[in-house]
Design a protein around this motif. Sequence first.
Motif, PDB file in Angstrom:
ATOM      1  N   ASN A  46      -5.216   1.024  -1.690  1.00 43.62           N
ATOM      2  CA  ASN A  46      -5.625  -0.244  -1.096  1.00 43.62           C
ATOM      3  C   ASN A  46      -4.632  -1.344  -1.445  1.00 43.62           C
ATOM      4  O   ASN A  46      -3.727  -1.161  -2.259  1.00 43.62           O
ATOM      5  CB  ASN A  46      -7.037  -0.625  -1.546  1.00 43.62           C
ATOM      6  CG  ASN A  46      -8.103   0.025  -0.692  1.00 43.62           C
ATOM      7  OD1 ASN A  46      -7.799   0.712   0.287  1.00 43.62           O
ATOM      8  ND2 ASN A  46      -9.365  -0.178  -1.041  1.00 43.62           N
ATOM      9  N   ARG A  47      -4.825  -2.502  -0.880  1.00 44.65           N
ATOM     10  CA  ARG A  47      -3.951  -3.637  -1.164  1.00 44.65           C
ATOM     11  C   ARG A  47      -4.080  -4.053  -2.622  1.00 44.65           C
ATOM     12  O   ARG A  47      -5.100  -3.851  -3.245  1.00 44.65           O
ATOM     13  CB  ARG A  47      -4.314  -4.814  -0.263  1.00 44.65           C
ATOM     14  CG  ARG A  47      -4.184  -4.510   1.215  1.00 44.65           C
ATOM     15  CD  ARG A  47      -4.507  -5.710   2.057  1.00 44.65           C
ATOM     16  NE  ARG A  47      -4.549  -5.352   3.468  1.00 44.65           N
ATOM     17  CZ  ARG A  47      -4.296  -6.191   4.453  1.00 44.65           C
ATOM     18  NH1 ARG A  47      -3.988  -7.447   4.185  1.00 44.65           N
ATOM     19  NH2 ARG A  47      -4.356  -5.788   5.704  1.00 44.65           N
ATOM     20  N   GLN A  86       0.847  -1.195   0.000  1.00 42.78           N
ATOM     21  CA  GLN A  86       0.000   0.000   0.000  1.00 42.78           C
ATOM     22  C   GLN A  86       0.880   1.243   0.000  1.00 42.78           C
ATOM     23  O   GLN A  86       1.724   1.428   0.876  1.00 42.78           O
ATOM     24  CB  GLN A  86      -0.944  -0.008   1.212  1.00 42.78           C
ATOM     25  CG  GLN A  86      -1.991  -1.095   1.120  1.00 42.78           C
ATOM     26  CD  GLN A  86      -2.983  -1.048   2.265  1.00 42.78           C
ATOM     27  OE1 GLN A  86      -3.014  -1.954   3.096  1.00 42.78           O
ATOM     28  NE2 GLN A  86      -3.800  -0.002   2.320  1.00 42.78           N
TER      29      GLN A  86
END
Length: 381
Positions: free
Chosen positions: A313-314, A193
Amino acid sequence: MSRQFKAGPGAFLDDQAVAQRVLEHAERGTTDVVDDVWREPVANYRSTERFELEIRDVLRRVPTPFCPSAALPEAGSYLAREAAGTPIVAVRGDDGRVRAFRNACRHRGMQVATGTGCARAFSCTYHGWTYALDGELRHIPHEHGFPGIEKGEHGLVPVVVEQRSGLIYVRQDAPVPGPSPWDGLGELIADDQELLACNEFDADVNWKIYLESFLEGYHIRPTHRETFYPFGYDNLALVESVGRNSRVTFPFRRIEKLANVAPAERRVQGLVTYAYHLFPNAVITVLSHHTNLVVLEPLAVDRTKLVLYRLTNRGGGVAAKENAQRDAEFVDDTGAVEDLAVVCAIQRAIDSGANDAFTFGRFEGAISHFHRCMREALAAV
């Protein structure tokens, strides 16, 4: 009839359990509730004495998130800001270890760092005393003017640092007895991230009033009628607690498509917003395309600095930054503005005499949990 939820020991629900519980609520028109109504005295939001106790006996004595680990990506990376009223600088050393110090020169107290950057050492801009990344005092200009001084006794004053769950935590003073701050959290911010921005702004509101706006879904329809509500539900949220921390799950209506997916294969990313409350004064929100770390720094009994770290985000990928920016702009321009208007209006009315206490109902269990933990932490000192 709403169904009551009691968190299991030691961990928050996984994707499959979250999906199942939300689908059950959506079908039945229910939501998570807690046993009791909580009444928090309005005096606890107005009292300068109470405010000072919260700072001294909780915020400085409990490990609190200072920044994401991603804010200190390489040796020499530093970030300086105030935490619980104390100037702190955190830095990643040549050994990869993150350390944090009270941001004050040991000569005459000048701050040795401001903002963010990357440095090989901290040199005070007042008289030039210079400190290594590990805080050791390395150089005093015209040192003969300080006969007998021991450099080893005049390094920057450290505070306790823990790097957990993708976050840098700091603790300034002796610890408050209580559960581990990290039990059950897992990895909140992953290595892939990317930090996109760090912003700060001040608001004329008590820090706890601002915090409460993150911790319940009861307000979604009235407050966000034209913004968030069309995508979500009226008063449907999951509320969990592990130790002093809690998590509120706000589902989107599109989660109902998981009803046709085998339970073991259900994934909720992009179908819910998670709000993790990290006791006492931080919230991580995991939204559709971006993640925020929000730290609410009390400035006065009626004033708060919001420190916001925004990340992708991931999963990363070429489009991650673009999607995160678009998602963040929507939230900033709509729901965040609406929430800020509400909490500031509460603050403006707090001296009206209308309420001796604020009443938090069975839908607002994460707020009740916070106030219960705050009361216990203050009593433990």
